[in-house]
Design an enzyme around this catalytic site. Structure first.
Site, PDB file in Angstrom:
ATOM      1  N   SER A  55      -9.562  -1.127   7.291  1.00  0.00           N
ATOM      2  CA  SER A  55      -9.105  -0.905   5.916  1.00  0.00           C
ATOM      3  C   SER A  55      -8.467  -2.096   5.235  1.00  0.00           C
ATOM      4  O   SER A  55      -8.161  -2.021   4.039  1.00  0.00           O
ATOM      5  CB  SER A  55      -8.112   0.249   5.866  1.00  0.00           C
ATOM      6  OG  SER A  55      -8.807   1.450   5.868  1.00  0.00           O
ATOM      7  N   LYS A  65       0.842  -1.206   0.000  1.00  0.00           N
ATOM      8  CA  LYS A  65       0.000   0.000   0.000  1.00  0.00           C
ATOM      9  C   LYS A  65       0.869   1.245   0.000  1.00  0.00           C
ATOM     10  O   LYS A  65       1.941   1.253   0.621  1.00  0.00           O
ATOM     11  CB  LYS A  65      -0.894  -0.052   1.250  1.00  0.00           C
ATOM     12  CG  LYS A  65      -1.905   1.071   1.391  1.00  0.00           C
ATOM     13  CD  LYS A  65      -2.799   0.814   2.603  1.00  0.00           C
ATOM     14  CE  LYS A  65      -3.804   1.923   2.838  1.00  0.00           C
ATOM     15  NZ  LYS A  65      -4.707   1.616   3.965  1.00  0.00           N
ATOM     16  N   SER A 114      -9.646   1.577   3.273  1.00  0.00           N
ATOM     17  CA  SER A 114      -8.864   2.430   2.414  1.00  0.00           C
ATOM     18  C   SER A 114      -7.861   1.681   1.547  1.00  0.00           C
ATOM     19  O   SER A 114      -7.339   2.239   0.589  1.00  0.00           O
ATOM     20  CB  SER A 114      -8.107   3.448   3.269  1.00  0.00           C
ATOM     21  OG  SER A 114      -7.193   2.777   4.124  1.00  0.00           O
TER      22      SER A 114
HETATM   23  N1  GLN Z   1     -12.976   3.324   6.955  1.00  0.00           N
HETATM   24  C1  GLN Z   1     -12.215   3.663   8.112  1.00  0.00           C
HETATM   25  C2  GLN Z   1     -11.866   5.134   8.098  1.00  0.00           C
HETATM   26  O1  GLN Z   1     -12.152   5.769   7.131  1.00  0.00           O
HETATM   27  C3  GLN Z   1     -10.997   2.788   8.202  1.00  0.00           C
HETATM   28  C4  GLN Z   1      -9.744   3.379   7.714  1.00  0.00           C
HETATM   29  C5  GLN Z   1      -8.538   2.520   7.935  1.00  0.00           C
HETATM   30  O2  GLN Z   1      -8.621   1.436   8.518  1.00  0.00           O
HETATM   31  N2  GLN Z   1      -7.389   3.027   7.531  1.00  0.00           N
HETATM   32  O3  GLN Z   1     -11.324   5.634   9.039  1.00  0.00           O
END
Ligand code: GLN
Length: 486
Positions: free
Chosen positions: A176, A77, A152
């Site tokens: 994410s 990532k 994400s």
């Molecule tokens: N969807 C969650 C957020 O927007 C998770 C993000 C993540 O785990 N980096 O914070």
């Protein structure tokens, strides 16, 4: 033609001379080229990847001992540092930034001879649930290109889903890794907080962030975790507990029975898709019929966890992201007539995207003197309550099962203008990050809308091998045979 099923199978094929690392890399490079429209990769390291593959092939053929991830093609990532390679958190503010060191996880991957094929698209600074907050644009779900891959770590999920690499790394602050894995029909794993060093992982919310792993099967997750969770003096929240047995041999534990709890309120939640609800309910019944102890339990805090998560993570992010000011590195305003404050303001306003700015503002607000106790302190108290309550649950049970997400993958654009509804969809994943326990999403089911969905399993801190045993049992004994083909 090159085919990948598992790391073990690939290694056997290499040893038998049926394939080479070079053939594997060429295969993936071609596939990445042919699926460019999915937008999973933000950087591809074609030339050096091929060179490393050739060297690995020579070394192996000359009888040198091979690493645990010898020739394994991995995508990472765009928040994980890889020395001398671009690192942008899919943000305008880090455009053209080149990392000057390796994340510890990357260092370990390279030591065990993995091949890092590229950096993968994500929501800017890992903030989002759909990969629609990336400066590089949306990533498409390879099973239905009108849908998001989740976020994400959307690029990391699609790279494994579409077979553009063997395994990938993402980061999981509130789901994410697990949620995009769920949306894409693959395995997504978040370790215990402190299991993998965060050194070289761009910080979003430091007391929640963990690097996580995407793969198509459990043994692959297990071997990658074994490699990247070594000791590290660069991360003070890292806890070194040597693995007891890094091998996952299904036959050794296939008849094991588990004490499983699930939250009644999670299944009865009005936001949960009715078909997911009925599939999971029948699945839980089947587990009980097959000899596992399965109990519904009360969990009164479900509606508090998303607010607590967003208060705490935005607070931490407002502090973490203050370093991106246009002075030290990253985007800076070219306007020479500004005083220092206006210079910061213009650089940050132009460099950051909308969602990141929303979270910095929210985080600054909940930390401000007048509101600190009402929001930040309250959210910390909820976090403590959740930890205590979770410890109580694990006195009686080995495992908690929950849905991973309330619906299958959203349509592109469906939620982007409704941040509250987007945040609420994190209801099942943020819990594990608030309490720090390991959690995995397993792609067991298919929805009548054609999309996959999974179930999420969690266990106690640093008990990942146990979690993998349960996961392997569920994957081998309950995975729907008509899972989408990719
Ligand atoms: N969807 C969650 C957020 O927007 C998770 C993000 C993540 O785990 N980096 O914070």
């Amino acid at each position: 033609m090159f085919i990948f099923h598992s790391i073990q199978g690939y290694h056997a094929a290499l040893q038998d001379g049926k394939t080479t690392c070079e053939e594997a890399v060429l295969f993936y490079l071609e596939k990445i080229e042919n699926t460019k429209h999915l937008n999973a990769f933000v950087s591809i390291y074609a030339k050096e990847t091929l060179e490393s593959a050739k060297i690995l092939d020579q070394n192996r053929k000359s009888g040198k001992q091979t690493g645990k991830l010898h020739g394994v093609v991995i995508g990472i990532k765009d928040v994980i540092a890889y020395k001398d390679h671009p690192l942008t958190a899919s943000s305008g503010i880090l455009k053209n930034f080149i990392s000057i060191y390796n994340a510890t996880a990357v260092e370990y991957l390279l030591q065990e001879e993995a091949i890092i094929i590229g950096h993968l698209n994500c929501d800017e600074f890992a903030m989002g649930s759909t990969n629609e907050n990336s400066v590089y644009g949306d990533v498409l779900n390879a099973l239905d290109e009108t849908r998001v891959p989740g976020g994400s770590s959307g690029g990391s999920a699609v790279a494994v889903q579409a077979g553009l690499c063997m395994v990938s790394l993402g980061s999981d602050t509130g789901g994410s890794v697990r949620q995009p894995a769920d949306f894409c029909g693959i395995v997504g794993f978040k370790p215990t907080y402190g299991k993998i060093s965060r050194y070289g992982l761009i910080a979003y919310a430091s007391s929640f962030d963990q690097i996580g792993i995407f793969a198509k099967n459990i043994p692959d997750v297990n071997v990658v975790l074994d490699v990247i969770s070594g000791k590290d003096d660069f991360d003070s929240t890292y806890e070194f507990l040597p693995a007891k047995n890094a091998e996952i041999n299904y036959n050794d534990f296939k008849d094991k029975k588990f004490k499983i709890a699930y939250f009644k309120d999670a299944l009865n939640h009005p936001g949960l898709d009715p078909e997911i609800n009925s599939t999971l309910s029948s699945f839980l019944k089947r587990l009980a019929e097959d000899g596992h102890e399965v109990h519904p339990i009360n969990f009164d805090y479900l509606d508090y966890i998303v607010p607590a998560y967003y208060v705490l993570t935005t607070a931490e992010s407002s502090s973490n992201l203050s370093r991106f000011d246009g002075v030290k590195f990253g985007y800076r305003s070219e306007n020479k007539n500004l005083n220092l404050t206006d210079f910061y303001s213009e650089s940050r306003s132009k460099g950051f995207g909308k969602e990141v700015k929303r979270r910095i503002l929210l985080g600054t607000f909940v930390l401000s003197a007048g509101y600190f106790d009402a929001y930040f302190t309250k959210a910390q108290q909820i976090r403590k309550l959740l930890i205590d309550h979770t410890n109580l649950i694990f006195k009686d049970f080995d495992v908690i099962l929950l849905p991973t997400a309330p619906t299958t993958a959203f349509k592109i654009g469906e939620k982007i203008n409704d941040p509250i509804s987007m945040y609420l969809a994190d209801i099942y994943t943020v819990y594990a990050n608030l309490v720090g326990i390991p959690a995995i999403s397993l792609p067991l089911f298919n929805h009548s809308n054609g999309m996959p969905f999974g179930i999420q399993a969690m266990t106690t801190h640093f008990n990942e091998l146990y979690l993998f045993q349960l996961s392997e049992i569920l994957m081998q004994q309950y995975k729907s045979s008509e899972n989408p083909p990719l």
